[in-house]
Design an enzyme around this catalytic site. Structure first.
Site, mmCIF file in Angstrom:
data_model
loop_
_atom_site.group_PDB
_atom_site.id
_atom_site.type_symbol
_atom_site.label_atom_id
_atom_site.label_comp_id
_atom_site.label_asym_id
_atom_site.label_seq_id
_atom_site.Cartn_x
_atom_site.Cartn_y
_atom_site.Cartn_z
ATOM 1 N N GLY A 1 0.895 -1.295 0.084
ATOM 2 C CA GLY A 1 -0.067 0.018 -0.182
ATOM 3 C C GLY A 1 0.978 1.174 -0.072
ATOM 4 N N LYS B 1 3.947 25.158 -1.986
ATOM 5 C CA LYS B 1 5.363 24.901 -2.113
ATOM 6 C C LYS B 1 5.796 25.723 -3.342
ATOM 7 C CE LYS B 1 9.322 21.991 -3.322
ATOM 8 N NZ LYS B 1 9.669 20.803 -3.518
#
Length: 521
Positions: free
Chosen positions: A26, A92
């Site tokens: 996962g 960002k």
């Protein structure tokens, strides 16, 4: 009976469909793959099963991204504000680099191009646009322009400002800081809602076909057998399928990139989050600082050849902005990649395919690129050889250009104050990197090959700011009058100043649009 993968014996178009995809592992890579493949395949034609164990932790070193993640989220019809809110994210605009070229020197690597509009940026992947060329002319003729003055991302980051671009005339790029474990959780909910089946358990065995060598099934510790047509290896550094079962070799790049450890730790945030990542070069590696809404992610990537883990932890903990929220976690890795990422009916994505340290925030980008290429070249049950060869060519090209860029960051330095920096400064580098450096030094050109992901601007920015100066500039720029270009540069600086003044404060923008619920104490 259906045809075995690779046999080419199917009798109809329908029989050629991949009917079942099994994803082993996962985390960010597994759930990105599950969400994307579910979006691109029809549920009634293709079953997708993801196997993971809650007992196996995920790495989650990279919590900073580059702008391509926006394309991935859009392809899943994910609302950006909802995504930021659910991952404790911030925005960002670039990376502040401290002490890389020399001690005491700071420079900014913006995500956007120089200039503030499409016209000012110009250019393509294989050439420096006119604004870059003129700045290089200034360098060659004895001046030292600050490239950050011509970057809207740099100016906004320095002022702690952020807004999403609001017009076609005002063009700049941005990405996100996020909690990678929360992103995986978010994508899991997205994928399961659309029909991906999650199976809890650890893989105990991988069954191969005795004749073809293809993977037939994985067997869990519980004894459950899960068969499929296509297997995606997202098992992390373990490489359960690609490495342990199929024995695909791993190419070790430690002689160029000697850092092989990382210490990661979160701390409290005492000030509003800034819209940029910070990368500070240390004695034996570098330290990251990634601001989220309610904490700061920190880490020290270092070489065990040049510093002990205890000394590295001491350095890291002495350079935090707030009290610890957890104990430092040590991660071990070998920088490099698999010889091939797609072998037989297995595709490795994420850490199982390779690892390049997160200096340029590309961990999630490499996962995304692998998934995008798999979707573009999604196979039928015959798993054609030419498709696999093309995929592997793109995979190796993508990893290798990033390898060269990271090596550049270590190699282009004046520092000789520690063993690591002396080693990196004087080591030999790959021929592909040596060519780029020499082309820039001798002629002021930066040429980018197809498949390289950054374009010319980051290369120029890093080489220039870390001390590689061109002896010549692209002479074509002499066809433009100096006064006209100086007027254009002044216009760019003025336009950037005005644009930044109109932006919101970064923390105010988050509060208005995508504030996350504070984590429980």
């Amino acid at each position: 009976m259906s045809a075995m993968p690779g046999s080419g014996a199917a009798n109809s178009v329908a029989d050629h469909h991949i009917r079942k995809i099994v994803i082993v592992g996962g985390g960010t890579s597994g759930w990105m793959a599950a969400a994307a493949l579910r979006t691109k395949t029809r549920r009634e034609l293709c079953e997708i099963v993801l196997v993971e164990s809650d007992e196996i932790g995920t790495v989650g070193v990279g919590e900073a991204t580059i702008p391509t993640i926006k394309e991935f989220n859009r392809s899943l019809s994910i609302d950006e504000n909802d995504f930021v809110r659910n991952t404790q994210g911030t925005f960002k605009l670039g990376i502040e680099n401290v002490d890389w070229g020399r001690l005491g020197h700071v420079y900014f690597n913006p995500l956007g191009e120089l200039g503030f509009s499409a016209a000012a940026s110009g250019g393509g992947l294989n050439e420096l646009p006119p604004l870059f060329q003129y700045l290089l002319k200034l360098v060659v003729t004895g001046r030292t322009p600050d490239l950050a003055e011509y970057s809207l991302c740099s100016a906004a980051a320095r002022s702690n400002r952020f807004d999403r671009p609001s017009s076609k005339e005002l063009v700049y790029s941005y990405a996100f800081h996020l909690d990678a474990s929360l992103y995986a959780k978010y994508l899991r909910a997205h994928a399961e809602k659309r029909g991906v089946e999650r199976v809890e358990g650890k893989v105990a065995d991988v069954r191969l076909n005795g004749e073809s060598g293809f993977i037939e099934a994985v067997v869990l510790e519980s004894g459950q057998r899960i068969g499929g047509d296509l297997f995606i290896d997202c098992s992390g550094f373990r490489g359960l399928l690609i490495g342990q079962a199929l024995k695909v070799p791993y190419e070790d790049w430690s002689h160029w990139l000697p850092c092989d450890r990382a210490l990661a730790v979160p701390c409290e945030s005492k000030t509003p989050p800034v819209p940029y990542t910070r990368s500070t070069a240390r004695e034996a590696g570098w330290q990251w600082r990634i601001p989220l809404q309610h904490r700061i992610g920190n880490g020290y990537v270092f070489s065990s050849k040049f510093i002990s883990a205890d000394k590295a932890a001491e350095t890291l903990l002495a350079n935090l902005d707030g009290p610890l929220l957890d104990e430092p976690r040590l991660l071990k890795f070998t920088t490099g990649r698999r010889k091939q990422a797609w072998v037989k009916n297995c595709v490795a994505i994420g850490l199982s395919s390779g690892f390049v340290e997160p200096l340029e925030s590309t961990s999630i980008h490499l996962i995304q690129t692998s998934i995008t290429n798999l979707v573009k070249m999604f196979p039928d049950r015959d798993l054609g050889r030419l498709v696999q060869e093309e995929y592997n060519h793109r995979f190796t090209t993508g990893f290798d250009w990033l390898r060269d860029f990271i090596i550049l960051r270590y190699h282009a330095t004046e520092r000789e104050d520690s063993e690591l920096w002396r080693y990196c400064k004087h080591m030999s580098v790959p021929d592909t990197l040596a060519y780029k450096i020499e082309m820039f030094r001798k002629h002021g050109h930066v040429f980018i090959n197809p498949g390289e992901g950054f374009g010319a601007r980051p290369w120029m920015n890093a080489m220039y700011n870390q001390g590689i100066r061109p002896e010549r500039y692209p002479s074509i720029i002499d066809g433009v009058e100096d006064l006209a270009i100086r007027a254009e540069l002044a216009k760019v600086r003025s336009g950037i100043k005005q644009a930044v003044e109109q932006m919101s404060r970064h923390d105010d923008y988050i509060a208005m649009n995508c504030a996350a619920t504070p984590p429980a104490a």
